[in-house]
Design an enzyme around this catalytic site. Structure first.
Site, PDB file in Angstrom:
ATOM      1  N   CYS A  30     -13.788   3.342 -27.642  1.00  0.00           N
ATOM      2  CA  CYS A  30     -15.351   3.646 -28.243  1.00  0.00           C
ATOM      3  C   CYS A  30     -15.975   3.708 -26.892  1.00  0.00           C
ATOM      4  O   CYS A  30     -16.984   3.048 -26.809  1.00  0.00           O
ATOM      5  CB  CYS A  30     -15.935   2.278 -29.385  1.00  0.00           C
ATOM      6  SG  CYS A  30     -15.127   2.636 -31.000  1.00  0.00           S
TER       7      CYS A  30
ATOM      8  N   GLY B 155       0.781  -1.067   0.159  1.00  0.00           N
ATOM      9  CA  GLY B 155       0.104  -0.300  -0.226  1.00  0.00           C
ATOM     10  C   GLY B 155       0.900   0.972   0.174  1.00  0.00           C
ATOM     11  O   GLY B 155       0.400   2.050   0.108  1.00  0.00           O
TER      12      GLY B 155
HETATM   13  N1  LLP Z   1      -1.938  -6.684  -0.902  1.00  0.00           N
HETATM   14  C1  LLP Z   1      -2.601  -7.546  -0.989  1.00  0.00           C
HETATM   15  C2  LLP Z   1      -3.237  -8.170  -0.259  1.00  0.00           C
HETATM   16  C3  LLP Z   1      -3.346  -6.192  -2.151  1.00  0.00           C
HETATM   17  O1  LLP Z   1      -4.480  -6.639  -2.157  1.00  0.00           O
HETATM   18  C4  LLP Z   1      -2.773  -5.315  -2.377  1.00  0.00           C
HETATM   19  C5  LLP Z   1      -2.956  -4.860  -3.942  1.00  0.00           C
HETATM   20  C6  LLP Z   1      -1.101  -5.799  -2.627  1.00  0.00           C
HETATM   21  C7  LLP Z   1      -0.905  -5.853  -0.828  1.00  0.00           C
HETATM   22  C8  LLP Z   1      -0.449  -4.326  -3.042  1.00  0.00           C
HETATM   23  O2  LLP Z   1      -0.814  -3.034  -2.764  1.00  0.00           O
HETATM   24  P1  LLP Z   1       0.274  -1.900  -3.349  1.00  0.00           P
HETATM   25  O3  LLP Z   1       1.321  -2.802  -2.427  1.00  0.00           O
HETATM   26  O4  LLP Z   1       0.192  -2.255  -4.538  1.00  0.00           O
HETATM   27  O5  LLP Z   1      -0.675  -0.772  -3.364  1.00  0.00           O
HETATM   28  N2  LLP Z   1      -5.062  -1.983  -9.488  1.00  0.00           N
HETATM   29  C9  LLP Z   1      -5.304  -0.758  -8.713  1.00  0.00           C
HETATM   30  C10 LLP Z   1      -4.585  -0.834  -7.193  1.00  0.00           C
HETATM   31  C11 LLP Z   1      -4.965  -2.123  -7.000  1.00  0.00           C
HETATM   32  C12 LLP Z   1      -4.687  -2.884  -6.080  1.00  0.00           C
HETATM   33  C13 LLP Z   1      -5.074  -4.290  -5.020  1.00  0.00           C
HETATM   34  N3  LLP Z   1      -4.111  -4.805  -3.955  1.00  0.00           N
HETATM   35  C14 LLP Z   1      -4.720   0.696  -9.615  1.00  0.00           C
HETATM   36  O6  LLP Z   1      -4.635   0.903  -9.877  1.00  0.00           O
HETATM   37  O7  LLP Z   1      -4.044   1.390  -8.433  1.00  0.00           O
END
Ligand code: LLP
Length: 438
Positions: free
Chosen positions: A355, A247
């Site tokens: 589209c 996150g």
């Molecule tokens: N761990 C879990 C359980 C998760 O669900 C996620 C992301 C992460 C780790 C990694 O999170 P990060 O470090 O990348 O923030 N498509 C969206 C982001 C979706 C994130 C889903 N889960 C976007 O483009 O912003």
């Protein structure tokens, strides 16, 4: 030579003549491999790994990269070589991680909808633990493990009801979200855990969302996690492992602050100094700013109300702006010869060929360099959730990908690591009538 002002967003360098990334000319790459084209700087990814290790020095932290951010084989293999394990959410990701030689024994399996087949595959691969999100899932894991005559290592994913203050689509730590178990549920599950003969409770996990800008929401959730752990310790459970999730935000805008990793690490140290093993699951932080999406301007269209740059990348290639109204810096790279370069005081909407009116990368953006059909644009910070969310909507080809591999002197070589789809790829798995096969 002017280093691009958008550091730490990117490794770009601008000269009057060209725009380069790790010494590689982007216009040249686009001519050789065509567009849309994803380009990743391995030097930038390496820098991010080092940054994490530096911030967590002295803490027993395992980095489990969240594959969902970007699953290219070359990237995974690169991470494996840098001792980065995996945070997996499907059998497909497990298969990719295994083939890329990531260390599965240090990897974790998250997600609310694991199937029996996926659980069996993960058990056979001896992953470190499952992040369990419901009682029903726990019972399924117990049944599968019992059939395979193994013990499943369990971490219960805690939903702390903390607002991550991010886009609602990527917020996961509130009770209204489908993720995790609340405190009462976890205590109830723990009280009857002994009946699950093929499961061992060894960890707790938490992940409250993505692109979280400040340490505050993390701290709030960790304080609740610590309370819960203490309750379980008092009940005799040996919870010496915590998975703190991913996150960490990255800067998407020029002048945007980077996430304060040091403050985060300090918070973790203060709260969890007695924990033997910590896991983090960064996705975006490792790869987001390493990636650029190159796209060619197809047309400049002026209507009575607007000016559009119609480019050859669309929401199928990078869906983030359409789905989350996310901001990406965009640089125009003049390379078309001839007149008609437009600048003007009003901005452009940069749109794709798909589209849908949501097929837009930005609205009313002003560019410092005039542009016309045939020029290129570089969409920055596209390394995470870009290619991994790409699809073939409108029967468009998924893009090609380039890996910039730096040598000891910091000069990179460009390598094609994914071919652009072909017509044939559009119908892979479709059952074609024999006579229509040509
Ligand atoms: N761990 C879990 C359980 C998760 O669900 C996620 C992301 C992460 C780790 C990694 O999170 P990060 O470090 O990348 O923030 N498509 C969206 C982001 C979706 C994130 C889903 N889960 C976007 O483009 O912003």
């Amino acid at each position: 030579m002017k280093t691009f002002p958008f550091r730490p967003l990117t490794n770009l360098v601008m000269t009057p003549a060209n725009l380069t990334c790790d010494g590689v000319d982007l216009a040249d790459l686009a001519s050789r491999h065509r567009t849309p084209l994803y380009v990743y700087s391995s030097a930038h990814i390496e820098k991010q790994i080092k940054e994490l290790r530096r911030a967590f020095k002295g803490l027993p932290v395992t980095i489990c990269y969240a594959l969902k951010a970007n699953t290219n084989f070359t990237l995974l293999n690169f991470l494996a070589k840098h001792d980065v394990a995996a945070d997996l959410v499907s059998g497909g990701e497990l298969w990719r991680a295994k083939n890329a030689q990531m260390n599965l024994k240090q990897s974790v399996f998250s997600g609310v909808g694991k199937t029996a087949d996926e659980i069996a595959l993960a058990l056979k691969s001896q992953i470190k633990f499952f992040n369990v999100e419901s009682k029903s899932e726990l019972e399924l894991i117990n049944r599968v493990a019992s059939k395979l005559k193994v013990t499943a290592q369990i971490s219960l994913r805690f939903n702390p009801d903390v607002d991550a203050k991010t886009h609602p689509y990527i917020s996961t730590g509130l009770h209204e979200n489908k993720f995790g178990l609340d405190k009462a549920e976890i205590l109830t599950i723990a009280s009857t855990f002994g009946a699950l003969k093929s499961c061992s409770l060894r960890a707790l996990s938490v992940h409250i969302g993505s692109q979280i800008q400040t340490v505050g929401p993390f701290r709030d959730s960790f304080i609740k996690l610590r309370e819960l752990r203490n309750l379980l310790l008092a009940q005799g459970f040996k919870i010496d492992s915590l998975d703190l999730g991913g996150g960490f935000s990255i800067p998407y805008r020029q002048n945007e602050k980077s996430f304060d990793l040091d403050k985060y690490a300090k918070t973790v140290k203060a709260l969890f100094s007695d924990v033997k093993e910590l896991t983090i699951e960064p996705g975006r932080f490792l790869v987001g700013n390493s990636g650029i999406l190159l796209s060619r301007v197809l047309h400049v269209k002026k209507t009575r109300k607007k000016k559009f740059l119609i480019v050859d990348a669309g929401m199928n290639d990078l869906v983030r702006p359409a789905l989350y109204q996310s901001y990406h810096e965009i640089i125009t790279i003049p390379c078309a010869s001839g007149p008609n370069h437009l600048k003007g005081s009003t901005g452009f909407d940069v749109v794709g060929p798909v589209c849908e009116s949501s097929d837009s990368f930005t609205k009313n953006r002003k560019f410092s360099k005039a542009t016309t059909a045939g020029d290129l644009i570089a969409i920055l910070s596209a390394g995470a959730y870009g290619m991994s969310m790409a699809n073939q909507y409108n029967s468009r080809f998924k893009p090609a990908e380039i890996w910039l591999e730096s040598n000891a002197r910091g000069k990179a070589k460009a390598r094609l690591i994914r071919h652009r789809d072909s017509y044939r790829d559009l119908v892979t798995n479709e059952v074609l009538k024999k006579e229509s096969r040509k």
